[in-house]
Design a protein around this motif. Structure first.
Motif, PDB file in Angstrom:
ATOM      1  N   ASN A  51     -28.594 -25.849  65.814  1.00 36.47           N
ATOM      2  CA  ASN A  51     -29.420 -26.098  64.289  1.00 36.47           C
ATOM      3  C   ASN A  51     -28.550 -26.253  63.355  1.00 36.47           C
ATOM      4  O   ASN A  51     -27.913 -26.008  62.285  1.00 36.47           O
ATOM      5  N   ARG A 105     -31.350  -9.037  66.139  1.00 35.12           N
ATOM      6  CA  ARG A 105     -30.731  -8.654  66.643  1.00 35.12           C
ATOM      7  C   ARG A 105     -29.094  -7.871  66.509  1.00 35.12           C
ATOM      8  O   ARG A 105     -27.978  -8.529  65.231  1.00 35.12           O
ATOM      9  N   THR A 142     -22.516 -15.031  64.549  1.00 31.02           N
ATOM     10  CA  THR A 142     -21.310 -16.212  64.480  1.00 31.02           C
ATOM     11  C   THR A 142     -21.134 -16.500  63.234  1.00 31.02           C
ATOM     12  O   THR A 142     -19.806 -16.042  63.182  1.00 31.02           O
ATOM     13  N   ASN A 193     -29.532 -14.846  53.906  1.00 32.74           N
ATOM     14  CA  ASN A 193     -29.548 -13.313  53.767  1.00 32.74           C
ATOM     15  C   ASN A 193     -28.755 -12.296  54.625  1.00 32.74           C
ATOM     16  O   ASN A 193     -28.564 -12.603  55.507  1.00 32.74           O
TER      17      ASN A 193
HETATM   18  P1  NA7 Z   1     -28.038 -16.847  63.755  1.00 31.86           P
HETATM   19  O1  NA7 Z   1     -28.570 -15.421  63.813  1.00 31.86           O
HETATM   20  O2  NA7 Z   1     -29.961 -17.439  63.703  1.00 31.86           O
HETATM   21  O3  NA7 Z   1     -27.465 -16.909  62.683  1.00 31.86           O
HETATM   22  C1  NA7 Z   1     -27.629 -18.199  62.162  1.00 31.86           C
HETATM   23  C2  NA7 Z   1     -27.473 -18.277  60.415  1.00 31.86           C
HETATM   24  O4  NA7 Z   1     -27.672 -19.144  59.662  1.00 31.86           O
HETATM   25  C3  NA7 Z   1     -28.027 -16.722  59.402  1.00 31.86           C
HETATM   26  O5  NA7 Z   1     -27.062 -15.981  58.551  1.00 31.86           O
HETATM   27  C4  NA7 Z   1     -29.662 -17.754  58.850  1.00 31.86           C
HETATM   28  O6  NA7 Z   1     -29.971 -17.777  57.279  1.00 31.86           O
HETATM   29  C5  NA7 Z   1     -28.726 -19.105  58.387  1.00 31.86           C
HETATM   30  N1  NA7 Z   1     -29.084 -20.223  57.692  1.00 31.86           N
HETATM   31  C6  NA7 Z   1     -30.074 -20.779  58.756  1.00 31.86           C
HETATM   32  N2  NA7 Z   1     -30.066 -22.025  58.534  1.00 31.86           N
HETATM   33  C7  NA7 Z   1     -29.653 -22.027  56.935  1.00 31.86           C
HETATM   34  C8  NA7 Z   1     -30.184 -22.650  55.421  1.00 31.86           C
HETATM   35  N3  NA7 Z   1     -31.148 -23.789  56.183  1.00 31.86           N
HETATM   36  N4  NA7 Z   1     -29.374 -22.460  55.109  1.00 31.86           N
HETATM   37  C9  NA7 Z   1     -28.691 -21.191  54.579  1.00 31.86           C
HETATM   38  N5  NA7 Z   1     -28.336 -20.445  55.717  1.00 31.86           N
HETATM   39  C10 NA7 Z   1     -28.813 -20.465  56.673  1.00 31.86           C
HETATM   40  O7  NA7 Z   1     -27.802 -17.998  64.561  1.00 31.86           O
HETATM   41  P2  NA7 Z   1     -25.739 -17.139  65.344  1.00 31.86           P
HETATM   42  O8  NA7 Z   1     -25.158 -18.611  65.279  1.00 31.86           O
HETATM   43  O9  NA7 Z   1     -24.817 -16.321  64.484  1.00 31.86           O
HETATM   44  O10 NA7 Z   1     -26.183 -16.159  66.563  1.00 31.86           O
HETATM   45  C11 NA7 Z   1     -27.490 -16.626  67.438  1.00 31.86           C
HETATM   46  C12 NA7 Z   1     -26.667 -15.996  68.345  1.00 31.86           C
HETATM   47  O11 NA7 Z   1     -25.350 -16.831  69.039  1.00 31.86           O
HETATM   48  C13 NA7 Z   1     -26.584 -14.229  68.293  1.00 31.86           C
HETATM   49  O12 NA7 Z   1     -27.872 -13.352  68.254  1.00 31.86           O
HETATM   50  C14 NA7 Z   1     -26.411 -14.050  70.017  1.00 31.86           C
HETATM   51  O13 NA7 Z   1     -27.457 -13.757  70.281  1.00 31.86           O
HETATM   52  C15 NA7 Z   1     -25.161 -14.992  70.179  1.00 31.86           C
HETATM   53  P3  NA7 Z   1     -31.323 -17.061  57.564  1.00 31.86           P
HETATM   54  O14 NA7 Z   1     -31.443 -15.347  57.703  1.00 31.86           O
HETATM   55  O15 NA7 Z   1     -32.242 -17.675  58.174  1.00 31.86           O
HETATM   56  O16 NA7 Z   1     -31.876 -16.446  55.901  1.00 31.86           O
END
Ligand code: NA7
Length: 479
Positions: free
Chosen positions: A94, A275, A133, A156
């Motif tokens: 993403n 998670r 991550t 968050n």
């Molecule tokens: P996650 O758990 O989906 O975390 C993504 C992080 O990125 C999360 O802190 C999001 O904040 C942040 N995020 C996503 N989009 C944005 C934007 N536009 N602006 C700022 N911050 C953003 O992905 P991970 O790779 O850490 O982990 C995924 C899985 O991989 C995990 O569950 C394991 O099973 C292995 P948010 O919380 O949405 O405010």
């Protein structure tokens, strides 16, 4: 780092290998997972069955001839009676749509495609995202004392507990080896399959003092799944119970992070119901003068410029390197990269516009002989044993179809509807529904909000599959 313990992040069916293949720490790192897979491929001479550089772009089912045509980017076309996709649960990165991203002049990386040998020395680094991550990346980079500045752009914050990672001693390894049969038996008969003792106790079953002690013991043992599932069974569905967890974790963050303002920003406002995360000293890193957190909920990112990130308070946070740890277009996002066409010209993408679902996480009506490994509405558990469970079922079903010369395995609409209902009902009341969560698709704008997992877990899932087989593959058209 995989936060499933090393001894369970592998195949269960090769006892000799389980007893002898080396692993060095409590948790396997990326390079060890890769080395292990190379080892298995070599041991079982699997490379002869693999074709590399054949990225598939489309698959379609020929109804008259009952076979699939798979088209690849390099122009090659294959036909197959059965297609088993193993495209991953989290494999489509993403990249958030942030204005000005392409103008950034520094180094830009996504955690899902992180190059080797990145040089962090004397650099100002920005990390966006603090999920599983981001927390690992921030901790690892901060520990490299040579970094000039590390800024965590946090929307968050999430709750994280110590991983308790450590080198594996000979005694520890021997104790696992002695119990391996028993360990797998327990895993396949558990809910979450992470090898932790799953609590059946409620937070109200014990005194507040004992409760604190139980949280403290889990904190000291380390492991996110252990903290969530081995303490109290009500913390993921009872808000009051959950508050006892978040009170404990808030206290830990305040004790660890010396600067009260940084601590305030790092303490989540949401429940402990995502998670579960664990880390190797995440909160401690914020005691370094060169590590800080930017609260982008309070001051959102306005744009990325050539020099860094501009937030709504007018600050330009200058960085030399930007790392996106922003997660994945999970579950169906992995499949939506292909044009997968089943009966009547219907694509999987069109089908899932209405509702992302399947039968048992691997079969979809109108897509005969097409299987997914950990597709939508598979169990939310440790993945290797669930992968084995699904592969086993699919392999046996294919054998049966081949033996009977029917050649068509296809889920019925009614069975898919039933499984969808089972998955929906099972997560009713779960606090996971009240947080922002990729489990329900809410991490990506525009995705349908619905469960993508079967929450009751491993044992009940396996029971369902056994029942399906014993009733002549109930839920599938006869084959
Ligand atoms: P996650 O758990 O989906 O975390 C993504 C992080 O990125 C999360 O802190 C999001 O904040 C942040 N995020 C996503 N989009 C944005 C934007 N536009 N602006 C700022 N911050 C953003 O992905 P991970 O790779 O850490 O982990 C995924 C899985 O991989 C995990 O569950 C394991 O099973 C292995 P948010 O919380 O949405 O405010």
């Amino acid at each position: 780092m995989s936060d499933t313990e090393s001894y369970l992040y592998r195949y269960s069916w090769d006892k000799e290998d389980l007893l002898h293949y080396p692993w060095t720490e409590r948790y396997v790192k990326q390079w060890e997972v890769l080395a292990y897979l190379h080892h298995v491929v070599k041991k079982y001479d699997l490379r002869q069955h693999m074709r590399f550089n054949t990225e598939s772009t489309a698959m379609s089912f020929d109804e008259a001839a009952n076979y699939w045509t798979i088209t690849c980017k390099n122009g090659e076309v294959y036909t197959a009676r059965y297609v088993v996709t193993a495209v991953g649960l989290l494999s489509n990165p993403n990249y958030p749509d942030i204005a000005g991203l392409s103008s950034f002049k520094g180094e830009l990386y996504h955690s899902a495609a992180f190059p080797k040998d990145v040089d962090f020395k004397d650099k100002r680094i920005g990390v966006i995202g603090c999920g599983s991550t981001g927390v690992q990346i921030i901790t690892a980079i901060a520990k490299q004392n040579s970094v000039k500045e590390l800024l965590c752009f946090q929307r968050n914050p999430q709750w994280s507990v110590p991983s308790g990672d450590m080198l594996v001693t000979r005694e520890y390894r021997e104790s696992i080896n002695r119990r391996y049969d028993e360990i797998w038996k327990k895993v396949f008969n558990s809910t979450f399959a992470f090898g932790v003792n799953e609590s059946t106790m409620k937070t109200t079953d014990v005194s507040p003092e004992r409760r604190e002690q139980i949280y403290e013991e889990a904190w000291q043992r380390g492991n996110g799944f252990g903290f969530m599932y081995s303490t109290f069974e009500d913390i993921t569905w009872d808000e009051e119970a959950n508050q006892t967890t978040t009170a404990f974790l808030s206290k830990k963050i305040r004790e660890t992070v010396k600067d009260p303002e940084k601590a305030r920003k790092l303490i989540p406002q949401e429940m402990y119901a995502r998670r579960p995360l664990c880390d190797s000293g995440y909160y401690e890193q914020f005691n370094r003068p060169n590590v800080d957190v930017v609260d982008i909920k309070a001051t959102p990112i306005v744009k990325i410029t050539e020099d860094g990130i501009e937030t709504s308070d007018g600050t330009l946070h200058e960085v030399d390197m930007l790392i996106f740890a922003t997660g994945f277009d999970a579950v169906e996002g992995s499949y939506n990269r292909f044009e997968i066409t089943g009966r009547n010209g219907e694509t999987l993408k069109e089908r899932w516009n209405r509702r992302v679902t399947s039968l048992y996480g691997f079969a979809v009506p109108n897509f005969p002989n097409f299987f997914m490994i950990i597709g939508p509405n598979s169990p939310a558990t440790n993945n290797p044993p669930i992968i084995e469970t699904q592969v086993d079922f699919i392999a046996k079903a294919i054998s049966k179809a081949e033996k009977n010369k029917t050649g068509v395995i296809e889920a019925t609409d009614e069975a898919e509807e039933w499984w969808t209902r089972v998955c929906d009902e099972a997560c009713e009341g779960s606090l996971f529904k009240k947080t922002k969560n990729w489990f329900f698709g809410s991490n990506i704008p525009g995705k349908p909000y619905c469960t993508r997992f079967y929450f009751p877990g491993m044992k009940k899932y396996r029971n369902n599959l056994e029942t399906c087989v014993s009733f002549g593959y109930k839920g599938f058209h006869p084959f």
